[in-house]
Design an enzyme around this catalytic site. Structure first.
Site, mmCIF file in Angstrom:
data_model
loop_
_atom_site.group_PDB
_atom_site.id
_atom_site.type_symbol
_atom_site.label_atom_id
_atom_site.label_comp_id
_atom_site.label_asym_id
_atom_site.label_seq_id
_atom_site.Cartn_x
_atom_site.Cartn_y
_atom_site.Cartn_z
ATOM 1 N N CYS A 26 0.872 -1.215 -0.048
ATOM 2 C CA CYS A 26 -0.064 -0.032 -0.035
ATOM 3 C C CYS A 26 0.689 1.421 0.059
ATOM 4 O O CYS A 26 0.661 2.200 -0.756
ATOM 5 C CB CYS A 26 -0.979 0.064 1.296
ATOM 6 S SG CYS A 26 -2.250 -1.365 1.037
ATOM 7 N N ALA A 40 2.276 1.752 -3.584
ATOM 8 C CA ALA A 40 1.431 1.996 -4.529
ATOM 9 C C ALA A 40 0.974 3.516 -4.332
ATOM 10 O O ALA A 40 0.536 4.411 -5.159
ATOM 11 C CB ALA A 40 0.177 0.961 -4.277
ATOM 12 N N GLU A 41 0.610 3.921 -2.869
ATOM 13 C CA GLU A 41 0.062 5.206 -2.709
ATOM 14 C C GLU A 41 1.202 6.192 -2.923
ATOM 15 O O GLU A 41 0.896 7.281 -3.636
ATOM 16 C CB GLU A 41 -0.471 5.271 -1.324
ATOM 17 C CG GLU A 41 -1.132 6.522 -0.994
ATOM 18 C CD GLU A 41 -1.844 6.634 0.318
ATOM 19 O OE1 GLU A 41 -2.559 7.947 0.492
ATOM 20 O OE2 GLU A 41 -2.155 5.824 0.917
ATOM 21 N N THR A 42 2.223 6.064 -2.680
ATOM 22 C CA THR A 42 3.450 7.008 -3.165
ATOM 23 C C THR A 42 3.505 7.201 -4.571
ATOM 24 O O THR A 42 3.514 8.128 -4.963
ATOM 25 C CB THR A 42 4.805 6.212 -2.417
ATOM 26 O OG1 THR A 42 4.525 6.169 -1.174
ATOM 27 C CG2 THR A 42 5.968 7.382 -2.791
ATOM 28 N N SER A 63 0.368 8.779 -5.841
ATOM 29 C CA SER A 63 0.335 10.234 -5.563
ATOM 30 C C SER A 63 1.205 11.042 -6.232
ATOM 31 O O SER A 63 0.905 12.248 -6.806
ATOM 32 C CB SER A 63 0.303 10.081 -4.301
ATOM 33 O OG SER A 63 -0.791 9.771 -3.392
#
Length: 129
Positions: A50, A53-55, A58
């Site tokens: 997560c 992926a979020e990094t 974003s």
């Protein structure tokens, strides 16, 4: 994109050993070592997928947002289908939707042999400064 303290992905990405290989709004790639990101059983922690992926999603959304605007994550979804114990986790991020106020990216995390370990989707809301 404005960076804080010169870190593209921020302090957490740096702490987890994330390396950026390609960055654009449409298609980005990063990798993270399994070592240091394992759960007690010896597999890459689901939260680590997560984080990468979020990094990556974003950063891609912020590239799309452009000057004077920024993106903030509003939703992340993850499905883990394989365990990684060693080597690298490679995350490939592709845009699903690049709108004026919202982006959606799909991120596929694979092991060193290219086998899918996790599929994630992130939605970002774009705001004006």
């Amino acid at each position: 994109m404005e960076r804080r303290e010169g870190r593209i992905g921020g302090q957490l990405a740096e702490r987890m050993g994330i390396e950026f290989l390609k960055l654009s709004a449409e298609h980005s790639i990063a990798r993270m070592p399994a070592d240091g990101n394992l759960q007690p059983v010896g597999y890459v922690h689901g939260g680590a997928y997560c984080v990468i992926a979020e990094t990556l999603g974003s950063v891609s959304a912020n590239i799309h947002a452009g000057e004077g605007r920024y993106a903030v994550g509003t939703d992340i979804n993850a499905t883990h289908t394989r365990s990684i114990q060693s080597g690298w986790v490679t995350a490939e991020c592709k845009a699903v939707h690049l709108g004026r106020s919202m982006t959606v990216h799909e991120i596929v995390c694979t092991d060193d042999e290219g086998r899918r370990a996790s599929t994630l989707r992130i939605t970002n809301f774009i705001k004006s400064r």
